[in-house]
Design a protein around this motif. Structure first.
Motif, PDB file in Angstrom:
ATOM      1  N   PRO A  25       0.813  -1.225   0.000  1.00 46.65           N
ATOM      2  CA  PRO A  25       0.000   0.000   0.000  1.00 46.65           C
ATOM      3  C   PRO A  25       0.842   1.269   0.000  1.00 46.65           C
ATOM      4  O   PRO A  25       0.429   2.291  -0.556  1.00 46.65           O
ATOM      5  CB  PRO A  25      -0.820  -0.129   1.292  1.00 46.65           C
ATOM      6  CG  PRO A  25      -0.940  -1.594   1.505  1.00 46.65           C
ATOM      7  CD  PRO A  25       0.380  -2.163   1.047  1.00 46.65           C
ATOM      8  N   ASN A  82      -6.871  -2.619  -2.654  1.00 50.21           N
ATOM      9  CA  ASN A  82      -6.316  -2.206  -1.363  1.00 50.21           C
ATOM     10  C   ASN A  82      -6.481  -0.708  -1.125  1.00 50.21           C
ATOM     11  O   ASN A  82      -5.692  -0.102  -0.400  1.00 50.21           O
ATOM     12  CB  ASN A  82      -4.833  -2.592  -1.290  1.00 50.21           C
ATOM     13  CG  ASN A  82      -4.614  -4.083  -1.340  1.00 50.21           C
ATOM     14  OD1 ASN A  82      -4.712  -4.776  -0.340  1.00 50.21           O
ATOM     15  ND2 ASN A  82      -4.321  -4.598  -2.527  1.00 50.21           N
ATOM     16  N   LYS A 126      -6.496   0.767   2.530  1.00 55.84           N
ATOM     17  CA  LYS A 126      -5.171   0.750   3.156  1.00 55.84           C
ATOM     18  C   LYS A 126      -4.285   1.841   2.567  1.00 55.84           C
ATOM     19  O   LYS A 126      -3.484   2.457   3.273  1.00 55.84           O
ATOM     20  CB  LYS A 126      -4.518  -0.618   2.957  1.00 55.84           C
ATOM     21  CG  LYS A 126      -5.124  -1.733   3.786  1.00 55.84           C
ATOM     22  CD  LYS A 126      -4.335  -3.008   3.592  1.00 55.84           C
ATOM     23  CE  LYS A 126      -4.912  -4.141   4.449  1.00 55.84           C
ATOM     24  NZ  LYS A 126      -4.158  -5.405   4.259  1.00 55.84           N
ATOM     25  N   ILE A 127      -4.406   2.073   1.263  1.00 56.22           N
ATOM     26  CA  ILE A 127      -3.603   3.110   0.609  1.00 56.22           C
ATOM     27  C   ILE A 127      -3.928   4.478   1.188  1.00 56.22           C
ATOM     28  O   ILE A 127      -3.029   5.297   1.434  1.00 56.22           O
ATOM     29  CB  ILE A 127      -3.845   3.079  -0.913  1.00 56.22           C
ATOM     30  CG1 ILE A 127      -3.250   1.799  -1.510  1.00 56.22           C
ATOM     31  CG2 ILE A 127      -3.256   4.309  -1.596  1.00 56.22           C
ATOM     32  CD1 ILE A 127      -3.675   1.526  -2.929  1.00 56.22           C
TER      33      ILE A 127
END
Length: 578
Positions: free
Chosen positions: A166, A195, A198-199
């Motif tokens: 991420p 993702n 999360k990024i």
């Protein structure tokens, strides 16, 4: 790894792409018609090739050398032109004078590269592999691209694919796009979409995205988010990183969120009260249709959303729930239903197994579904069937030695022929022994057992008197947390009594699915300790089983968007539950 800043420095040199200089001959500049570049970065059959060992021995001992490479740091390497020509079509063209027939062959050339990058290139040419690291890959890949060393390009892309995190995936995605590594770019984009939450939390690169890059990500149907509020928050997080320089991009970015899927409270309290929207009549006008949609929806007695309206178009789910087999209308079935959590819809699939069964085991391995054992009313099975969700085919696999049903690892409750049990056991595969753990507070048979977040949940069941969901002294389910307490603890009650039903974890929620008399589905939030309604299945079923597959490349085939398109074309083989 942070790829953003270094990429900007490299981009200018790549546009110029200088030819290597020669001390004995110079290549004339000649314009060649450009052709679309074929992507070779991540072939399906990628494997590191071992080159003959003698090649590197000759190199290390400087034997039979017939050429020299000079570096930008004034170091000279002795080489074998034939070996470098085998590794690179660029070097082959250069050394054989293919463009200038009749001219003397070139024996020396200068590469304006650091010594360690030239050494990596030579390592690959002589051995088939080189030491790729996070420190050299950003210079090595452009060099391999410039000098057409396909093997290094592939190894660099494979390295970057394995390094996706991420914190660095946005830089790798831009890097792959810049160097035409389309397969790496495609896989990098899928990683970003899957993702995304999360990024937002972990990536320092997010704030450096270009507005068009952000728009492409946020508009994608495969963006993996539980709710559209996340999209609006992402837009504002990006804008606030440079409010004065970026607020004028809100006109295009504001349409990325699908407001019809937001809660009315979030839209009124957060979206319409945002300081940039409050200051812009144009933005308020853009959101007018969304406001009308949500007001009308909020005033309806039913909460059904018109998913055909573009403002409420559901995303493609990252996780697909498969409910297979079971007992319905007095006989076992071979029906398969899939659940799209983004649209809250069930679809009855015609891709069914040939043999109806109930009380079977179901598990996922390498994105394949395995159905184990079971019972058809007359016969217990030892067979194992495998479903491929990509090809949509069932195949027979190696059977078990013994026929069985009610397959599990942990075991709780049950009926011993005399009484309903509350005991619980766990199997340790190392010593291959069963061990008792603390008994449940309620005796149960037909109980459903599932693990989630390091806890074990025993839900529903039958105590010999009534199915467990409510009552003055009986609770629907219990939780066992070995890290907190040796005892089972009661959790909130389900809405409906159940036994012999399926459970699955989807979107961080525990779904309970099936029961002889109802198609009603519920989901449990372990954080809030609350149960919520979900859309019912198409069929009443008990003794079924379910599992969840994540990240399917054809997830759209199992989504609302695909089913609606098929129905519109008049060719659907799957039936949606509306």
């Amino acid at each position: 790894m942070d790829f953003t800043m270094k990429l900007r420095k490299l981009s200018k040199s790549r546009l110029n792409r200088p030819s290597p200089s020669s001390s004995k001959a110079k290549l004339n500049n000649k314009k060649v018609a450009s052709k679309p570049k074929r992507c070779v970065c991540l072939p399906k059959d990628f494997a590191v090739t071992e080159f003959p060992r003698v090649w590197n021995d000759l190199r290390l001992h400087q034997q039979l050398c017939d050429g020299f490479i000079h570096t930008g740091e004034n170091k000279t390497f002795c080489i074998h032109r034939a070996i470098l020509s085998a590794a690179s079509s660029y070097f082959k063209t250069l050394f054989t004078n293919a463009l200038h027939k009749g001219q003397p062959e070139i024996y020396e050339l200068t590469l304006q590269l650091p010594n360690h990058i030239v050494e990596c290139i030579l390592d690959y040419a002589y051995t088939g592999r080189c030491n790729i690291t996070s420190d050299n890959v950003q210079m090595l890949l452009p060099a391999a691209d410039q000098y057409e060393i396909v093997g290094i390009i592939q190894q660099c892309c494979q390295f970057l694919l394995e390094e996706l995190r991420p914190s660095n995936c946005l830089g790798i995605l831009r890097f792959a796009h810049h160097y035409f590594c389309r397969e790496l770019e495609n896989k990098g984009r899928r990683y970003v979409l899957y993702n995304f939450k999360k990024i937002l939390r972990e990536s320092l690169e997010f704030k450096d995205l270009l507005p068009e890059e952000l728009e492409i990500i946020l508009k994608d149907d495969e963006l993996n988010i539980r709710n559209e509020e996340t999209v609006f928050e992402a837009i504002m997080q990006w804008v606030e990183a440079d409010a004065e320089g970026r607020k004028h991009h809100l006109g295009s970015l504001i349409h990325c969120a699908r407001y019809g899927l937001m809660s009315f409270k979030f839209f009124t309290d957060v979206v319409m009260n945002n300081r940039h929207i409050q200051a812009s009549p144009e933005l308020q006008q853009m959101l007018y249709s969304a406001s009308v949609f949500l007001v009308e929806l909020d005033s309806k007695l039913s909460s059904d959303i018109d998913l055909n309206d573009p403002i409420a178009r559901p995303r493609i789910p990252y996780e697909i729930l498969f409910a297979v087999g079971g007992w319905s209308a007095g006989s076992p079935t071979n029906f398969v239903e899939t659940y799209d959590t983004r649209s809250d819809r069930w679809f009855l699939s015609m891709n069914t197994d040939a043999t109806p069964r109930a009380y079977h085991g179901l598990c996922m391995l390498d994105k394949l579904i395995y159905m184990i054992g079971g019972f058809d009313g007359n016969k217990h099975f030892n067979s194992v069937r495998c479903y491929n969700p990509i090809s949509k085919e069932w195949k027979e696999r190696a059977c078990m030695y013994n026929a069985r049903c009610y397959v599990s690892i942990y075991i709780v409750g049950g009926f011993n022929g005399t009484e309903v049990l509350s005991s619980a056991e766990v199997f340790d595969p190392v010593p291959q022994q069963w061990t008792f753990i603390h008994s449940m507070s309620s005796a149960r048979s037909g109980v459903s057992l599932i693990s989630h977040k390091d806890c074990l949940y025993a839900l529903g069941g039958f105590n010999g008197v009534t199915r467990l969901n409510t009552g003055n002294f009986i609770f629907a389910g219990e939780r066992y947390d070995p890290n907190q307490s040796p005892s089972w603890r009661e959790i909130a009650e389900m809405f409906s009594p159940r036994s012999n039903f399926a459970t699955a974890v989807l979107d961080e929620m525990i779904f309970v699915i099936g029961q002889t008399t109802i198609a009603y589905v519920e989901c449990y939030d372990v954080v809030s300790n609350e149960w919520y309604d979900a859309s019912p299945m198409n069929l009443n079923r008990s003794a079924l089983n379910a599992c969840v597959l994540t990240g399917l490349s054809n997830a759209k085939d199992y989504s609302y968007l695909s089913k609606v398109h098929e129905i519109g074309q008049g060719g659907s083989s799957d039936c949606p539950n509306n």
